[in-house]
Design a protein around this motif. Structure first.
Motif, mmCIF file in Angstrom:
data_model
loop_
_atom_site.group_PDB
_atom_site.id
_atom_site.type_symbol
_atom_site.label_atom_id
_atom_site.label_comp_id
_atom_site.label_asym_id
_atom_site.label_seq_id
_atom_site.Cartn_x
_atom_site.Cartn_y
_atom_site.Cartn_z
ATOM 1 N N MET A 1 -31.418 123.881 -0.238
ATOM 2 C CA MET A 1 -31.145 123.223 1.037
ATOM 3 C C MET A 1 -31.467 121.742 0.916
ATOM 4 S SD MET A 1 -32.674 124.045 4.847
ATOM 5 C CE MET A 1 -34.245 123.211 4.600
ATOM 6 N N ASP A 2 -30.564 120.887 1.462
ATOM 7 C CA ASP A 2 -30.852 119.457 1.478
ATOM 8 C C ASP A 2 -30.506 118.884 2.852
ATOM 9 O OD1 ASP A 2 -28.066 118.970 1.539
ATOM 10 O OD2 ASP A 2 -27.962 118.973 -0.647
ATOM 11 N N TRP A 3 -30.588 117.556 2.969
ATOM 12 C CA TRP A 3 -30.427 116.925 4.280
ATOM 13 C C TRP A 3 -29.025 117.110 4.852
ATOM 14 C CZ3 TRP A 3 -26.873 113.119 5.299
ATOM 15 C CH2 TRP A 3 -26.284 112.503 4.191
ATOM 16 N N THR A 4 -28.011 117.295 3.989
ATOM 17 C CA THR A 4 -26.651 117.475 4.503
ATOM 18 C C THR A 4 -26.517 118.791 5.267
ATOM 19 O OG1 THR A 4 -25.919 118.478 2.416
ATOM 20 C CG2 THR A 4 -25.657 116.084 2.654
ATOM 21 N N HIS A 5 -27.260 119.814 4.833
ATOM 22 C CA HIS A 5 -27.234 121.090 5.550
ATOM 23 C C HIS A 5 -27.857 120.928 6.935
ATOM 24 C CE1 HIS A 5 -27.240 122.577 1.237
ATOM 25 N NE2 HIS A 5 -26.129 123.085 1.734
ATOM 26 N N ILE A 6 -28.973 120.212 7.010
ATOM 27 C CA ILE A 6 -29.639 119.985 8.296
ATOM 28 C C ILE A 6 -28.748 119.156 9.212
ATOM 29 C CG2 ILE A 6 -31.602 118.853 9.422
ATOM 30 C CD1 ILE A 6 -32.339 121.471 8.147
ATOM 31 N N LEU A 7 -28.087 118.138 8.647
ATOM 32 C CA LEU A 7 -27.196 117.300 9.454
ATOM 33 C C LEU A 7 -26.056 118.142 10.020
ATOM 34 C CD1 LEU A 7 -26.267 114.534 10.482
ATOM 35 C CD2 LEU A 7 -25.070 114.210 8.306
ATOM 36 N N ALA A 8 -25.445 118.964 9.193
ATOM 37 C CA ALA A 8 -24.343 119.812 9.664
ATOM 38 C C ALA A 8 -24.821 120.778 10.733
ATOM 39 C CB ALA A 8 -23.748 120.578 8.480
ATOM 40 N N PHE A 9 -26.004 121.341 10.535
ATOM 41 C CA PHE A 9 -26.564 122.270 11.522
ATOM 42 C C PHE A 9 -26.818 121.556 12.845
ATOM 43 C CE2 PHE A 9 -30.383 124.185 13.489
ATOM 44 C CZ PHE A 9 -29.840 125.414 13.829
ATOM 45 N N ASN A 10 -27.403 120.349 12.793
ATOM 46 C CA ASN A 10 -27.719 119.621 14.017
ATOM 47 C C ASN A 10 -26.463 119.215 14.771
ATOM 48 O OD1 ASN A 10 -30.438 119.869 13.596
ATOM 49 N ND2 ASN A 10 -30.724 117.829 12.761
ATOM 50 N N LEU A 11 -25.425 118.805 14.058
ATOM 51 C CA LEU A 11 -24.172 118.448 14.724
ATOM 52 C C LEU A 11 -23.546 119.668 15.399
ATOM 53 C CD1 LEU A 11 -22.603 116.011 12.083
ATOM 54 C CD2 LEU A 11 -23.625 115.418 14.301
ATOM 55 N N THR A 12 -23.602 120.808 14.713
ATOM 56 C CA THR A 12 -23.093 122.052 15.303
ATOM 57 C C THR A 12 -23.921 122.448 16.518
ATOM 58 O OG1 THR A 12 -22.379 122.776 13.109
ATOM 59 C CG2 THR A 12 -22.516 124.459 14.822
ATOM 60 N N LEU A 13 -25.230 122.299 16.402
ATOM 61 C CA LEU A 13 -26.133 122.636 17.503
ATOM 62 C C LEU A 13 -25.858 121.760 18.721
ATOM 63 C CD1 LEU A 13 -28.580 124.082 18.695
ATOM 64 C CD2 LEU A 13 -30.046 122.478 17.433
ATOM 65 N N LEU A 14 -25.683 120.450 18.510
ATOM 66 C CA LEU A 14 -25.412 119.539 19.622
ATOM 67 C C LEU A 14 -24.088 119.885 20.306
ATOM 68 C CD1 LEU A 14 -26.585 116.170 18.047
ATOM 69 C CD2 LEU A 14 -27.698 117.411 19.926
ATOM 70 N N ALA A 15 -23.099 120.240 19.510
ATOM 71 C CA ALA A 15 -21.806 120.630 20.081
ATOM 72 C C ALA A 15 -21.951 121.902 20.913
ATOM 73 C CB ALA A 15 -20.782 120.838 18.970
ATOM 74 N N ALA A 16 -22.736 122.859 20.407
ATOM 75 C CA ALA A 16 -22.950 124.108 21.145
ATOM 76 C C ALA A 16 -23.721 123.863 22.434
ATOM 77 C CB ALA A 16 -23.699 125.105 20.261
ATOM 78 N N MET A 17 -24.716 122.961 22.387
ATOM 79 C CA MET A 17 -25.506 122.672 23.586
ATOM 80 C C MET A 17 -24.673 121.962 24.641
ATOM 81 S SD MET A 17 -29.192 121.453 22.075
ATOM 82 C CE MET A 17 -29.923 121.302 23.721
ATOM 83 N N ALA A 18 -23.685 121.177 24.218
ATOM 84 C CA ALA A 18 -22.857 120.428 25.164
ATOM 85 C C ALA A 18 -21.870 121.329 25.900
ATOM 86 C CB ALA A 18 -22.102 119.321 24.441
ATOM 87 N N ALA A 19 -21.576 122.499 25.321
ATOM 88 C CA ALA A 19 -20.640 123.421 25.973
ATOM 89 C C ALA A 19 -21.304 124.015 27.212
ATOM 90 C CB ALA A 19 -20.253 124.531 24.999
ATOM 91 N N PRO A 20 -20.605 123.997 28.366
ATOM 92 C CA PRO A 20 -21.208 124.542 29.596
ATOM 93 C C PRO A 20 -21.582 126.008 29.426
ATOM 94 C CG PRO A 20 -19.211 123.299 30.075
ATOM 95 C CD PRO A 20 -19.271 123.445 28.579
ATOM 96 N N GLY A 21 -22.787 126.334 29.785
ATOM 97 C CA GLY A 21 -23.290 127.698 29.696
ATOM 98 C C GLY A 21 -24.516 127.829 30.559
ATOM 99 N N PRO A 22 -25.113 129.021 30.620
ATOM 100 C CA PRO A 22 -26.262 129.220 31.499
ATOM 101 C C PRO A 22 -27.435 128.307 31.186
ATOM 102 C CG PRO A 22 -25.738 131.244 30.273
ATOM 103 C CD PRO A 22 -24.686 130.239 29.942
ATOM 104 N N ALA A 23 -27.717 128.063 29.912
ATOM 105 C CA ALA A 23 -28.876 127.239 29.550
ATOM 106 C C ALA A 23 -28.704 125.803 30.035
ATOM 107 C CB ALA A 23 -29.090 127.266 28.035
#
Length: 200
Positions: A1-23
């Protein structure tokens, strides 16, 4: 695992958090209604459980759900019923003063936890994302770092939302439209609960 994996995960996470949902909906409403501290407490609860879902996925819980569908079904039903309960309470409190309708302190933290616990699909999403992004054979320490990173990102985002939405103009606008906003939020949460309950 390196920083590119974390970056990809964080970008995916931010996109998921931006989608309207209960949370997201719950966090936004809590921040406007209860102020900055309530919004942060809610975000801490949401972030903790979201990170725990990621940890569960890293440890293979999504495989357990696949092998034992009844366990997933039981969690899904419980989660859907909780979201419906939140929707009913929000609808009924739409005309109450704002001080009586937001969950302060520990209750806000617990509410955030329960909203994210109410969606076991999170662990399936996390499981699929993690398989695509991260290499196989990660150490326990690396998995722990991913979970901690997830928690920090969630809390940072919800804290930023709380700081933005707890401003006097945002709260004044909410107070003017509180019955409408609360009932729209209740309808959306209720629809999400029904979708979770009835969906495959």
């Amino acid at each position: 695992m390196d920083w590119t994996h974390i970056l990809a995960f964080n970008l995916t996470l931010l996109a998921a958090m931006a989608a309207p949902g209960p949370a997201l909906l719950f966090a936004l409403r809590q921040s406007i209604a209860g102020g900055f501290a309530t919004g942060v407490a809610t975000g801490l609860g949401l972030g903790l459980v979201a990170a725990l879902w990621t940890g569960a996925a890293l440890l293979g819980l999504h495989i357990v759900f696949a092998l034992f569908p009844w366990a997933f079904l039981a969690m899904k039903i419980a989660g859907a019923l909780y979201l419906l309960w939140v929707a009913v309470q929000l609808w009924r409190s739409a005309h109450q003063p704002v001080a009586d309708s937001a969950n302060p302190g520990a209750r806000a933290f617990l509410g955030g936890m329960l909203v994210n616990l109410a969606n076991p699909k999170s662990v399936l999403f996390a499981g699929s994302v993690l398989v695509v992004i991260f290499p196989a054979g990660m150490s326990l320490g690396e998995k722990g770092f991913v979970v901690l990173n997830h928690f920090v990102v969630e809390v940072a985002v919800y804290t930023a939302f709380a700081a933005l939405l707890a401003t006097p103009p945002a709260r004044a606008g909410y107070l003017r439209l509180k019955p409408v906003i609360d009932r729209v939020a209740a309808a959306i949460l209720g629809a999400l609960g029904l979708r979770l309950l009835l969906g495959r």
